[in-house]
Scaffold this motif. Structure first.
Motif, PDB file in Angstrom:
ATOM      1  N   GLU A  24       0.485  -1.290   0.081  1.00 48.61           N
ATOM      2  CA  GLU A  24       0.024   0.147  -0.134  1.00 48.61           C
ATOM      3  C   GLU A  24       1.176   1.526  -0.416  1.00 48.61           C
ATOM      4  O   GLU A  24       0.379   2.341  -0.661  1.00 48.61           O
ATOM      5  N   PHE A  25       1.811   1.426   0.871  1.00 49.41           N
ATOM      6  CA  PHE A  25       2.834   2.699   1.087  1.00 49.41           C
ATOM      7  C   PHE A  25       3.151   3.106  -0.217  1.00 49.41           C
ATOM      8  O   PHE A  25       3.419   3.667  -0.780  1.00 49.41           O
ATOM      9  N   ALA A  26       4.173   1.606  -0.802  1.00 46.52           N
ATOM     10  CA  ALA A  26       5.412   1.565  -1.738  1.00 46.52           C
ATOM     11  C   ALA A  26       3.855   1.632  -3.548  1.00 46.52           C
ATOM     12  O   ALA A  26       4.786   2.293  -4.780  1.00 46.52           O
ATOM     13  N   HIS A  27       3.348   1.158  -3.864  1.00 48.08           N
ATOM     14  CA  HIS A  27       2.381   0.956  -4.875  1.00 48.08           C
ATOM     15  C   HIS A  27       1.768   1.508  -4.796  1.00 48.08           C
ATOM     16  O   HIS A  27       0.703   2.156  -6.158  1.00 48.08           O
ATOM     17  N   VAL A  28       0.733   2.130  -3.813  1.00 42.02           N
ATOM     18  CA  VAL A  28      -0.874   2.565  -3.860  1.00 42.02           C
ATOM     19  C   VAL A  28       0.005   4.036  -3.387  1.00 42.02           C
ATOM     20  O   VAL A  28      -1.043   5.338  -4.397  1.00 42.02           O
ATOM     21  N   ASP A  29       0.133   4.428  -2.343  1.00 46.28           N
ATOM     22  CA  ASP A  29       0.666   5.282  -2.063  1.00 46.28           C
ATOM     23  C   ASP A  29       1.623   6.621  -2.723  1.00 46.28           C
ATOM     24  O   ASP A  29       1.879   7.711  -2.748  1.00 46.28           O
ATOM     25  N   ALA A 342       8.588   0.720   8.171  1.00 48.50           N
ATOM     26  CA  ALA A 342       7.474   0.762   9.656  1.00 48.50           C
ATOM     27  C   ALA A 342       7.026   2.138  10.167  1.00 48.50           C
ATOM     28  O   ALA A 342       6.224   2.423  11.754  1.00 48.50           O
ATOM     29  N   VAL A 343       7.942   2.990   9.648  1.00 49.25           N
ATOM     30  CA  VAL A 343       7.993   3.796  10.619  1.00 49.25           C
ATOM     31  C   VAL A 343       6.616   5.236  10.413  1.00 49.25           C
ATOM     32  O   VAL A 343       5.639   5.254  11.233  1.00 49.25           O
ATOM     33  N   CYS A 344       5.575   4.830   9.477  1.00 49.17           N
ATOM     34  CA  CYS A 344       4.393   4.693   9.607  1.00 49.17           C
ATOM     35  C   CYS A 344       3.348   3.897   9.318  1.00 49.17           C
ATOM     36  O   CYS A 344       2.245   3.840   8.453  1.00 49.17           O
ATOM     37  N   CYS A 345       3.736   2.487   9.572  1.00 50.57           N
ATOM     38  CA  CYS A 345       3.304   1.279   9.220  1.00 50.57           C
ATOM     39  C   CYS A 345       2.169   1.543  10.741  1.00 50.57           C
ATOM     40  O   CYS A 345       3.090   1.615  12.159  1.00 50.57           O
ATOM     41  N   PRO A 346       0.656   1.649  10.808  1.00 47.60           N
ATOM     42  CA  PRO A 346      -0.109   1.265  11.989  1.00 47.60           C
ATOM     43  C   PRO A 346      -0.015  -0.405  12.521  1.00 47.60           C
ATOM     44  O   PRO A 346       0.097  -0.136  13.853  1.00 47.60           O
ATOM     45  N   GLU A 347      -0.020  -0.991  12.142  1.00 50.82           N
ATOM     46  CA  GLU A 347       0.016  -2.736  12.656  1.00 50.82           C
ATOM     47  C   GLU A 347       1.321  -2.357  14.179  1.00 50.82           C
ATOM     48  O   GLU A 347       1.572  -2.905  14.448  1.00 50.82           O
ATOM     49  N   TYR A 348       2.984  -1.933  12.678  1.00 53.83           N
ATOM     50  CA  TYR A 348       4.314  -1.935  13.885  1.00 53.83           C
ATOM     51  C   TYR A 348       3.875  -0.941  15.022  1.00 53.83           C
ATOM     52  O   TYR A 348       4.575  -1.153  16.249  1.00 53.83           O
ATOM     53  N   ILE A 349       3.539   0.003  14.183  1.00 54.29           N
ATOM     54  CA  ILE A 349       3.652   1.074  15.413  1.00 54.29           C
ATOM     55  C   ILE A 349       2.948   0.674  17.105  1.00 54.29           C
ATOM     56  O   ILE A 349       2.802   1.213  18.459  1.00 54.29           O
ATOM     57  N   ALA A 350       1.200   0.050  16.739  1.00 53.10           N
ATOM     58  CA  ALA A 350       0.732  -0.445  17.106  1.00 53.10           C
ATOM     59  C   ALA A 350       1.537  -1.534  18.704  1.00 53.10           C
ATOM     60  O   ALA A 350       1.337  -1.757  19.703  1.00 53.10           O
ATOM     61  N   SER A 351       2.236  -2.434  17.384  1.00 52.32           N
ATOM     62  CA  SER A 351       2.768  -3.425  17.985  1.00 52.32           C
ATOM     63  C   SER A 351       4.355  -3.055  19.536  1.00 52.32           C
ATOM     64  O   SER A 351       4.759  -3.896  19.938  1.00 52.32           O
TER      65      SER A 351
END
Length: 357
Positions: A24-29, A342-351
């Motif tokens: 999503e971050f690389a190819h959609v956004d 990783a710095v903008c990933c909601p799953e990673y930040i939540a973990s």
């Protein structure tokens, strides 16, 4: 099959296999990742050698020394314009020596034979067979919600079928004739990402098990790179078959090989004499991909398990669901440590940000 209305590169599929959120971050956004100095430098050097080799192959010669001279001349021009930062002039000189040794190894081990195969192919057709970055593609019919394909009996009309057909793009650096086979060659930095696929010559057994386990949510298996290589092989082989059809090359089998240009494991440096020697190996992905049952039924290098799974992955990729969901434990353990997003990933930040109580 109807004409595809969407096109995605195989690299996007590879990214999705690592992590849907990364896709999503690389190819959609279209977010730019953090620079990776070592990886970027390695890829830039591979591109220099790739362009040098393709320039030499275009000369129409298959004599090893002539090919080497043409490749080295092109390398000198490209290296002068290469803006990679080195800590000293000596390091820059050494890296160029390594590239020249890589060219010599390629020419001696593969280049002359491949050049002769290109000449034979060009004698049969006037189509373009030398890149770099020679485009190939295959179209896939995506599964409908009930699991059938869009161009099957559940498609209500032509527009529905058309909307569920997608083109997947891949590239090779050149194509050559080897007996009755047409071989696509792609230069890569190393063969390490292939994992055990690099060492297997049959689909049945280890490769099939690796592929199946990667998609089994009941296992901890996580092998996105070997799986992506099998998907890429599927796309390239179908693209080569289409190329043969366009060029009028009948009754040809197609093969796909990768050739590493930045693998230093076989490089020997004599620092006293200032010389470098190296050797190269090639990975033929065709046999590891081909399902012999499918081959026996169609007489074509295909694998229905891989092809069907590719269609299902692309369908999920295009449906817009980017949450890692049930694969998050494997993704967090294997993909997050070196993820540029990783710095903008909601799953990673939540973990990472947890509160007790």
């Amino acid at each position: 099959m109807s004409e595809p209305t969407d096109a995605i590169p195989i690299e996007a599929v590879r990214t999705w296999l690592h992590c849907p959120r990364r896709y999503e971050f690389a190819h959609v956004d279209a977010l730019e990742p953090e620079p990776d100095g070592d990886r970027d430098s390695q890829q830039a050097r591979v591109d220099v050698i790739r362009r040098s080799i393709c320039t030499a192959l275009r000369r129409g010669e298959d004599d090893a020394d002539t090919l080497y001279e043409a490749a080295v001349d092109r390398l000198a021009t490209l290296w002068d314009a290469h803006d990679e930062r080195f800590h000293s002039r000596a390091q820059r000189t050494h890296e160029r020596t390594v590239l020249e040794a890589t060219l010599r190894a390629y020419i001696d081990e593969f280049g002359a034979d491949h050049a002769a195969g290109i000449r034979r192919l060009e004698a049969e057709t006037d189509g373009e067979v030398i890149g770099p970055v020679l485009p190939l593609a295959r179209s896939v019919s995506l599964p409908a919600p009930d699991g059938s394909t869009a161009d099957g009996p559940t498609a209500d009309d032509e527009s529905t079928a058309r909307s569920r057909t997608v083109r997947i793009d891949a590239t090779v650096d050149y194509v050559y004739a080897d007996g009755s086979s047409i071989v696509g060659v792609r230069f890569v930095p190393t063969l390490a990402p292939l994992g055990l696929v690099r060492y297997r010559s049959d689909w049945e057994g280890d490769v099939e098990r690796l592929f199946t386990d990667h998609f089994d949510t009941e296992t901890d298996a996580f092998d996105p790179e070997p799986v992506a290589a099998l998907f890429e092989t599927s796309v390239v082989l179908e693209g080569l078959r289409r190329l043969c059809d366009r060029l009028g090359l009948e009754r040809r089998t197609c093969r796909y090989v990768q050739l590493p240009l930045a693998d230093r494991t076989a490089t020997a440096v004599n620092w006293i004499r200032g010389t470098v020697e190296t050797s190269l190996e090639v990975a033929d992905l065709t046999d590891a991909y081909v399902d012999h049952h499918t081959f026996g039924m169609t007489l074509e290098h295909r694998n229905r398990s891989v092809d069907d799974r590719l269609a299902r992955v692309v369908a999920r990729l295009l449906d817009g669901g980017y949450a890692p969901a049930d694969r998050w434990p494997q993704i967090e353990r294997n993909a997050c440590p070196d993820c540029e997003y990783a710095v903008c990933c909601p799953e990673y930040i939540a973990s990472e940000v947890r509160f007790d109580g």
